[in-house]
Every structure is written in structure tokens, then in C-alpha cells.
Design an enzyme around this catalytic site. Structure first.
Site, short mmCIF file in Angstrom:
data_model
loop_
_atom_site.label_atom_id
_atom_site.label_comp_id
_atom_site.label_asym_id
_atom_site.label_seq_id
_atom_site.Cartn_x
_atom_site.Cartn_y
_atom_site.Cartn_z
N HIS A 53 -123.76 -45.28 2.61
CA HIS A 53 -122.56 -44.97 1.76
C HIS A 53 -122.68 -43.35 1.37
O HIS A 53 -123.30 -43.17 0.55
CB HIS A 53 -122.39 -45.60 0.46
CG HIS A 53 -121.27 -45.58 -0.18
ND1 HIS A 53 -120.67 -46.37 -1.29
CD2 HIS A 53 -119.99 -44.59 -0.25
CE1 HIS A 53 -119.68 -46.04 -1.90
NE2 HIS A 53 -119.17 -44.96 -1.19
N PHE A 56 -119.00 -37.18 3.44
CA PHE A 56 -119.48 -35.97 4.05
C PHE A 56 -118.02 -34.63 4.42
O PHE A 56 -118.14 -33.64 4.67
CB PHE A 56 -120.18 -35.91 5.26
CG PHE A 56 -121.52 -36.21 5.11
CD1 PHE A 56 -122.17 -36.11 3.68
CD2 PHE A 56 -122.34 -36.96 6.14
CE1 PHE A 56 -123.31 -36.71 3.67
CE2 PHE A 56 -123.46 -37.28 6.13
CZ PHE A 56 -123.99 -37.28 4.70
N HIS A 172 -114.87 -50.86 -2.12
CA HIS A 172 -114.63 -50.31 -3.33
C HIS A 172 -113.88 -50.99 -4.33
O HIS A 172 -112.86 -51.29 -4.28
CB HIS A 172 -114.03 -48.98 -3.25
CG HIS A 172 -114.18 -48.33 -4.70
ND1 HIS A 172 -114.60 -47.11 -4.97
CD2 HIS A 172 -113.69 -48.66 -5.84
CE1 HIS A 172 -114.63 -46.85 -6.32
NE2 HIS A 172 -113.98 -47.76 -6.83
N HIS A 223 -121.39 -50.07 -4.38
CA HIS A 223 -122.02 -49.46 -5.76
C HIS A 223 -121.39 -50.38 -6.80
O HIS A 223 -120.76 -50.41 -7.88
CB HIS A 223 -121.29 -48.09 -6.03
CG HIS A 223 -119.77 -47.71 -5.50
ND1 HIS A 223 -118.61 -48.79 -6.06
CD2 HIS A 223 -119.18 -46.85 -4.88
CE1 HIS A 223 -117.51 -48.13 -5.34
NE2 HIS A 223 -118.10 -47.22 -4.78
N ASP A 289 -123.72 -43.43 -2.43
CA ASP A 289 -122.23 -42.84 -2.54
C ASP A 289 -122.32 -41.45 -2.95
O ASP A 289 -121.73 -40.78 -3.84
CB ASP A 289 -122.01 -43.60 -3.75
CG ASP A 289 -120.41 -43.55 -4.15
OD1 ASP A 289 -119.92 -42.92 -3.05
OD2 ASP A 289 -119.66 -43.76 -5.21
N HIS A 293 -118.83 -32.44 -5.45
CA HIS A 293 -117.93 -31.55 -5.56
C HIS A 293 -118.35 -30.40 -6.03
O HIS A 293 -119.50 -30.23 -6.52
CB HIS A 293 -116.99 -32.01 -6.74
CG HIS A 293 -116.33 -33.63 -6.32
ND1 HIS A 293 -114.98 -33.50 -5.51
CD2 HIS A 293 -116.53 -34.76 -6.66
CE1 HIS A 293 -114.80 -34.76 -5.35
NE2 HIS A 293 -115.57 -35.59 -5.96
ZN ZN Z 1 -117.91 -43.78 -2.21
#
Ligand code: ZN
Length: 454
Positions: A53, A56, A172, A223, A289, A293
Site C-alpha cells: 500500500h 507514489f 479503503h 489500514h 500507506d 504531502h
Molecule cells: Zn492509501
């Protein structure tokens, strides 16, 4: 060949690992004949990790903080030999044309192997996407580019279409109908974010999934943050992952927007109980995950900042340090970070057995360092784990060739875009035996090392 203590057959043994011209492990034993014996001394030889997970960010219209070059480079440093790249880009990977374009653009730029998932949005597109994709991602709550999420009655047809392909479907799982946006409207950080996207949203989404998933589906829930949800999925025999941020961090006062992730960090009891399940082998897979940013974006007021944090480079080093501290057993980590992800993805790696690819790490457990953002290779330039203890692999081999040596990248960016051996249209190497085993998911109660003795 590599010689030293290696993780073989579910325990550490002093062995030699023979590597063939084709980059596979040819033999494990004592006094192997062959050229160039490299003794790793006090270090330990492990299979390199797989991260199921990561984001990119390619393609992204406009400025972006990550690429497949920089992302796979971080993976190489972090001991991850293959990474799943997610499709919620701008534009999203919802068509064969976009998927093939993404694959073309990745060639020659990968420090490690990459697997490309397609977004699961329209049942009729699934058969064609399945001939190019490594798997599918289904978003049950709004995300970049893929908006709005499917209505509840549309989920079952999507999962049915995907189950025919055999490919894994990562989900998700948050039900947006349970969100309470006003609760997170202020700027009081992770506590409010947990209230805005509450545990009930995750529980409801997973309950719905378990009702809608057809029996043959290779389901994988991304997750998981809640101990109760982990238990529910485990009882149902379904694959799922937990991320280092949800295992090691928790919601609390004072956390700024760098700690904003989806699903949210949970308050301490949930986080520590999830960690207890992980360390006892009851969380099948750990995945980063990785969703970086820029520091500027994350410096915005909490409510206005984007969700996500970097992690592909730090996941395994953070957990290797936990092994060194004796708060995590090595077999549990190897199973969660290498063996089970390889089985989910149908790749001939993840264990030290003849026929598997020689994707190997050399780890010196005495070499504990302090994580510092400036020493990492993330363009975003920050980490939520500043000053945490970490152990980075000294050496990382892909197909028997060194890509990291002496802690520095020495590879040739010749990682490949790979797909499960059981994918439609894929050549099935005789060495992949994991496809049936992975269907059983985490429901089998074998100890983590048991599969290596098969
Ligand atoms: Zn994700």
C-alpha cells in the site's frame, strides 16, 4: 553466495544462500560450491519486504511531492523490494489506457519492483483492466479523483466482477454515511479527526464488505485501525493490513496536521490493543500507506490540510528496532512484511527457499540509528517518527544484485513492473506456490514460521 545467520525454515540458522545466474535462490545449506562467498558476519540475512500500500502520486496534474523514482528509491533504502502503487491519482487509474500509460512511464525509473493497481469503479471494465493490473483498489469513501464512492447497492456487483479475475481487491473501508463532518470542522487536531471519521464508520464498512464479498474474492482490507475490526476480519479468514502510524501513534491533544491520516489515528487504548494483536501475529500484513504531502501543505490548519504521511522508507526500520528491543518477534515481522504480502500478491519471494527470487536484506541489529528527516530520502522532507529508533538494512539485493550496499543506493533503477503469477494473462512460474495458501488468508492458525517448513 551470502553466508551468515539467515531466516530459514522459521528460525535463524547459520547457512549459505546460493544465488543463481537468473537471480533466484538455488540452494540453502552448508559448504555450497560456487563463486564469491560473502560472509555477512554478525548480521542477519532476511527476505526483503513487500509493501502492499503506497501512493507514489503518478500521474498528478500540477505539482506533486513524489514520483515512482523517488518512491521506489525510498523503498530500496527501507528494505522494501516490491511496492503496490495505488490508483487514486489525478487523473485516477480507471481505464486500461491510463494503466498502460502509467506502466510505460515507469520503465527504467524503478529502484525496486512496482505493482500497479487499478481503481474498481465500473464492473464492465474489470475484465480488460485485469489483463494489465496487479490488483484492484476499491474506495468506499471519497478520495482524490474517484468521487463519489459507489452507492451501497453497487458494491456487490463490483466485488463479483473482481472475484472472477483472481486478483486481490484492496478496500479503503470507511462508510461516509457515518462521518460527522462538523465534529472535525475545527482545528483541534487528531482527537477531532477521530470524532469526524469515527470507529463506527470503519466497523460499518467492514461489516458491509463481509456481507457483500463473494466466496472466491481475494479480499484485502487496507489500514485497519480498530482491534475489534481486526478480530472480525481474522474470524472471517480475510486478509488485512495495519500501518505503522496506526500501530505506533495515537490520537491525542496537540498533534498537528502531519498526523492527519485516513482512517484517523485512534485514541491510545485502540492503538495499543492493535499493537498487541500485531505482535502476537494476529494482524497478517503490515503496510505503510505511504502518502506524502509537502511540509507546506501539512502546515495548513488541521481542517484544511491533506491526509496522509510518508512511510515506505521507515516502516521496516522502525519495526526492526522493535525486534532489537524485544518488543516484537522477528518471525512475526518477517511473516507480516514479506511472506504474507508475497502470497497475497502471488510473487515468488518473501521467504528464503530455493526457487524464490534472491530479494534479500542484510541487517545488523546492533546498528540502531535515530530517525531524522534530513537523513531520509523522501522529497517531502519530514517524518512523523522524528528521533524514533530505527535499523536500516546495510545491504539490499534484488535478484541477487546489490541495490543498497553500505547503506547507500548502488542500483541501476532496473526494478520491474510485476504482476501476480495467477493474474489473467501472466506467465505462471513453477515456483509460485502461494496462490492457494493466500486464499486461506490469516484464518489459518499456523505459527508465522510454519509455512516456511512446507
Ligand atoms: Zn492509501
Amino acid at each position: 553466495m551470502l553466508a551468515g545467520r539467515a531466516w530459514v525454515g522459521g528460525r535463524l540458522q547459520t547457512v549459505e544462500v546460493g544465488v543463481g545466474e537468473d537471480g533466484t535462490i538455488t540452494a540453502l545449506g552448508k559448504d555450497l560450491t560456487g563463486d564469491r562467498r560473502h560472509d555477512v558476519g554478525q548480521s542477519v540475512i532476511l527476505p526483503s519486504g513487500l509493501d502492499v500500500h503506497a501512493h507514489f502520486r503518478e500521474p498528478t496534474a500540477g505539482e506533486r511531492v513524489e514520483s515512482v523514482d523517488t518512491g521506489t528509491l525510498q523503498a530500496a533504502y527501507g528494505g522494501i523490494g516490491a511496492v503496490v502503487d495505488m490508483p487514486n491519482t489525478d487523473p485516477p487509474i480507471t481505464t486500461v489506457e491510463r494503466l498502460e500509460e502509467k506502466r510505460r512511464r515507469a520503465q527504467g525509473r524503478l529502484a525496486v519492483d512496482l505493482l500497479l493497481y487499478a481503481a474498481l469503479t465500473v464492473p464492465e471494465r474489470v475484465p480488460a483492466l485485469a489483463r494489465v493490473a496487479a490488483g484492484f483498489k476499491l474506495y468506499l469513501s471519497p478520495t482524490t479523483g474517484i468521487d463519489p464512492p459507489p452507492r451501497p447497492e453497487r458494491i456487490r456487483p463490483l466485488l463479483s466482477a473482481a472475484s472472477v479475475t483472481q486478483l486481490p481487491v484492496a478496500v479503503h473501508a470507511e462508510d461516509p454515511r457515518r462521518f460527522r463532518p462538523t465534529a472535525g470542522g475545527g482545528d483541534d487536531g487528531t482527537v477531532a479527526w477521530n470524532a469526524a471519521r469515527p470507529p463506527e464508520a470503519e466497523e460499518a464498512a467492514v461489516d458491509g464488505l463481509l456481507m457483500d464479498a463473494p466466496p472466491g474474492l481475494r479480499l484485502h482490507v487496507a489500514h485497519v485501525t480498530l482491534p475489534a475490526v481486526a478480530d472480525r476480519l481474522r474470524r472471517a479468514g480475510q486478509s488485512f493490513e495495519a500501518s505503522p502510524q496506526h500501530l505506533l501513534l495515537s490520537a491525542g491533544p496537540g498533534a498537528d496536521a502531519r498526523w492527519k491520516v485516513n482512517p484517523p489515528l485512534r485514541p491510545p487504548p485502540a492503538a495499543s490493543e492493535l499493537w498487541q494483536r500485531f505482535r502476537s501475529g494476529r494482524v497478517p500484513i503490515v503496510a505503510s500507506d505511504h502518502a506524502p504531502h509537502s511540509a507546506e501543505e501539512k502546515a495548513r490548519p488541521f481542517a484544511a490540510a491533506p491526509s496522509g504521511m510518508p512511510g515506505v522508507e521507515t516502516m521496516l526500520p522502525l519495526l526492526l528496532a522493535r525486534v532489537r528491543e524485544s518488543s516484537l518477534d522477528l518471525p512475526v515481522l518477517v511473516a507480516a512484511a514479506a511472506d504474507r504480502p508475497a502470497r497475497l500478491l502471488g510473487l515468488p519471494q518473501g521467504r528464503l527457499v530455493p526457487g524464490h527470487r534472491a530479494n534479500l536484506l542484510v541487517v545488523d541489529f546492533r546498528a540502531v540509528t535515530q530517525l531524522r528527516a534530513a537523513r531520509l530520502h523522501a522529497p517531502c522532507g519530514w517524518t512523523a517518527f522524528d528521533r524514533w529508533p530505527a535499523i536500516f538494512p546495510a545491504e539490499h539485493y534484488l535478484d541477487g544484485r546489490a541495490i543498497v550496499s553500505g547503506g547507500e543506493y548502488v542500483g541501476a533503477h532496473d526494478g520491474r513492473v510485476v504482476r501476480p503469477a495467477f493474474a489473467p494473462g501472466a506467465a505462471r512460474p513453477a515456483t509460485v506456490e502461494g496462490s492457494e495458501a493466500s486464499r486461506a488468508g490469516p484464518g489459518d492458525d499456523a505459527p508465522p514460521g510454519a509455512s516456511a517448513r512446507r
